[in-house]
Motif scaffolding. Structure first.
Motif, PDB file in Angstrom:
ATOM      1  N   GLY A  55      52.462-104.040  16.983  1.00  0.00           N
ATOM      2  CA  GLY A  55      52.815-105.456  16.851  1.00  0.00           C
ATOM      3  C   GLY A  55      52.101-106.138  15.697  1.00  0.00           C
ATOM      4  N   ALA A  56      52.496-107.379  15.452  1.00  0.00           N
ATOM      5  CA  ALA A  56      51.822-108.169  14.422  1.00  0.00           C
ATOM      6  C   ALA A  56      50.344-108.305  14.768  1.00  0.00           C
ATOM      7  CB  ALA A  56      52.471-109.544  14.308  1.00  0.00           C
ATOM      8  N   SER A  57      50.047-108.316  16.057  1.00  0.00           N
ATOM      9  CA  SER A  57      48.664-108.515  16.494  1.00  0.00           C
ATOM     10  C   SER A  57      47.727-107.403  16.019  1.00  0.00           C
ATOM     11  CB  SER A  57      48.612-108.625  18.018  1.00  0.00           C
ATOM     12  OG  SER A  57      49.368-109.742  18.430  1.00  0.00           O
TER      13      SER A  57
ATOM     14  N   ASN B  60      55.562-120.950  11.917  1.00  0.00           N
ATOM     15  CA  ASN B  60      54.713-121.119  13.089  1.00  0.00           C
ATOM     16  C   ASN B  60      55.596-121.291  14.319  1.00  0.00           C
ATOM     17  OD1 ASN B  60      51.901-121.160  11.825  1.00  0.00           O
ATOM     18  ND2 ASN B  60      53.121-122.508  10.520  1.00  0.00           N
ATOM     19  N   THR B  61      55.857-120.175  14.936  1.00  0.00           N
ATOM     20  CA  THR B  61      56.830-119.999  16.004  1.00  0.00           C
ATOM     21  C   THR B  61      56.655-120.975  17.164  1.00  0.00           C
ATOM     22  OG1 THR B  61      56.427-117.681  15.449  1.00  0.00           O
ATOM     23  CG2 THR B  61      57.943-118.097  17.255  1.00  0.00           C
ATOM     24  N   ILE B  62      55.412-121.278  17.477  1.00  0.00           N
ATOM     25  CA  ILE B  62      55.127-122.112  18.648  1.00  0.00           C
ATOM     26  C   ILE B  62      55.327-123.598  18.338  1.00  0.00           C
ATOM     27  CG2 ILE B  62      53.230-122.895  20.158  1.00  0.00           C
ATOM     28  CD1 ILE B  62      52.242-119.930  20.100  1.00  0.00           C
TER      29      ILE B  62
ATOM     30  N   GLY C 299      55.066-108.272  10.056  1.00  0.00           N
ATOM     31  CA  GLY C 299      55.435-109.005  11.262  1.00  0.00           C
ATOM     32  C   GLY C 299      55.931-108.078  12.364  1.00  0.00           C
ATOM     33  N   GLY C 300      55.907-108.584  13.570  1.00  0.00           N
ATOM     34  CA  GLY C 300      56.548-107.887  14.676  1.00  0.00           C
ATOM     35  C   GLY C 300      58.054-108.031  14.473  1.00  0.00           C
ATOM     36  N   ALA C 301      58.812-107.009  14.852  1.00  0.00           N
ATOM     37  CA  ALA C 301      60.259-107.043  14.598  1.00  0.00           C
ATOM     38  C   ALA C 301      61.018-107.947  15.563  1.00  0.00           C
ATOM     39  CB  ALA C 301      60.830-105.625  14.688  1.00  0.00           C
TER      40      ALA C 301
HETATM   41  C1  LIG Z   1      55.303-113.439  17.875  1.00  0.00           C
HETATM   42  C2  LIG Z   1      54.378-113.601  16.740  1.00  0.00           C
HETATM   43  C3  LIG Z   1      53.236-112.792  16.579  1.00  0.00           C
HETATM   44  C4  LIG Z   1      52.825-111.757  17.598  1.00  0.00           C
HETATM   45  O1  LIG Z   1      53.555-110.610  17.445  1.00  0.00           O
HETATM   46  P1  LIG Z   1      53.254-109.326  18.333  1.00  0.00           P
HETATM   47  O2  LIG Z   1      54.190-108.332  17.732  1.00  0.00           O
HETATM   48  O3  LIG Z   1      53.567-109.670  19.754  1.00  0.00           O
HETATM   49  O4  LIG Z   1      51.825-108.954  18.160  1.00  0.00           O
HETATM   50  C5  LIG Z   1      52.456-112.985  15.466  1.00  0.00           C
HETATM   51  N1  LIG Z   1      52.761-113.919  14.546  1.00  0.00           N
HETATM   52  C6  LIG Z   1      53.843-114.722  14.654  1.00  0.00           C
HETATM   53  C7  LIG Z   1      54.138-115.726  13.613  1.00  0.00           C
HETATM   54  C8  LIG Z   1      54.672-114.589  15.772  1.00  0.00           C
HETATM   55  O5  LIG Z   1      55.753-115.373  15.890  1.00  0.00           O
END
Ligand SMILES: *Cc1c(COP(=O)(O)O)cnc(C)c1O
Length: 356
Positions: free
Chosen positions: A74-76, A146-148, A186-188
């Motif tokens: 993941g992106a993490s 910024n997804t949130i 990024g995460g896909a």
């Molecule tokens: C969802 C998201 C992440 C987390 O991604 P993971 O693949 O779950 O680790 C990181 N950055 C952004 C901007 C996101 O939207």
């Protein structure tokens, strides 16, 4: 009934990407075998990997000298791999939300980190401007979407040091001048494919400059050398990414995708502004075309649950805002048809005639 899928992630994918994945699970291109049961070293899978890399480069116009990787974690995991591989003196970060902050926090495990600017003072409802990027840092890390919170850096910024961007939630949503970045990742699972695969677009010349030892699996050079096949890659998610990349190409590329996203964004933002019951949560110039956040005007606050129920009845899912913002968040990723946005706008109008 087919749902209107406004999920923030994992989220909507092109119907044909899902359909073709389902077919490949049963029988991959007439091989008599499932994509789930073939070797990642087989020529059938190698062809999938090669085409996914080639189409990624083609769709995003990625220059020759960049590598495209498909990794796990993941992106993490990138939040830690980036400083592990690149932070020698210091890392510079732009704090625009929860994900940006997590990336910054991980870097602090490896050395000095500069928080260049932050919009945390107003719950990340705008993008910091007029900040100075320290020229003595090893890299500058930004989160383009910024997804949130629903803010988005929609231009490719000029940066005097290597620029690294988390594009988890806006990859392939617009043309990008990749040459301005040293790395994009990024995460896909927001705009490209299912969960389980991470894309990394990286310029090799930024690697090999840190003095620390890097575990083999966390070293980008390993994955570049092995073509993302040092270990078993996430084969099925990569297949779906390929199908999404084909879909993007077929409908007219990222230029066309951008036009579609702009049309969806305009439709919904215009209604949020016009409708007396709703209001947006972020600064107008920083609004995201991927995650559109809005709340109800104070006067109508207690109708929020009603509106949520009403949209559910109409087959809309994923509209609940993140708990740190509240209200509603409509994720309008590439694959979301404009008809779904129209349905939401109609619901808002209908609600207005009932209650306002
Ligand atoms: C969802 C998201 C992440 C987390 O991604 P993971 O693949 O779950 O680790 C990181 N950055 C952004 C901007 C996101 O939207």
């Amino acid at each position: 009934m087919k749902k209107h899928n406004f999920n923030a992630g994992p989220s909507i994918l092109p119907a044909e990407a899902i359909e073709n994945t389902a077919k490949a699970v049963r029988d991959l291109n007439g091989t008599g075998m499932s994509i789930l049961e073939i070797s990642h070293r087989s020529k059938d899978f190698q062809a999938i990997m090669d085409e996914a890399v080639a189409l990624f480069k083609d769709n995003l116009n990625i220059p020759e000298e960049y590598k495209v990787l498909f990794l796990g974690g993941g992106a993490s995991l990138q939040f830690c791999m980036i400083p592990f591989n690149l932070l020698e003196k210091k890392g510079a970060y732009l704090d625009t939300g929860v994900w940006a902050k997590k990336a910054l926090k991980e870097a602090q495990l490896f050395g000095e980190v500069v928080n260049v600017a932050s919009s945390s003072d107003k719950n990340y409802s705008y993008l910091p401007k007029n900040y100075n990027i320290p020229t003595d840092a090893d890299y500058f890390h930004i989160t383009t979407n910024n997804t949130i919170y629903g803010t988005e850096i929609r231009e490719d910024i000029n940066c005097p040091i290597p620029l690294i961007a988390d594009m988890s939630s806006d990859i392939l949503s617009r043309p990008v001048d990749v040459s301005k970045y040293s790395m994009i990742y990024g995460g896909a699972q927001k705009n490209l494919g299912p969960a389980g695969v991470t894309f990394v677009i990286i310029k090799e010349d930024i690697l090999g400059k840190v003095t620390r030892k890097i575990p083999t699996m966390l070293d980008y050079r390993t994955h570049i050398k092995e073509g993302s096949m040092f270990n078993t890659p996430p084969c099925l998610p990569i297949f779906t990414c390929l199908e999404t990349l084909k879909w993007i190409k077929k409908i007219g590329g990222v230029q066309k995708i951008q036009e579609m996203n702009q049309a969806k964004g305009k439709l919904l933002y215009d209604e949020i502004e016009r409708n007396p019951m709703f209001k947006g949560t972020v600064a107008k110039e920083d609004r995201s075309l991927m995650n559109i956040c809005f709340i109800m005007e104070d006067k109508y606050k207690d109708l929020e649950a009603n509106f949520m129920d009403y949209t559910k009845e109409l087959g809309m899912v994923g509209l609940k805002g993140h708990r740190s913002v509240g209200g509603f968040r409509a994720s309008t990723y590439n694959a979301l048809p404009i008809e779904s946005v129209k349905a939401l706008v109609d619901a808002m109008k209908e609600f207005e005639t009932k209650y306002a």
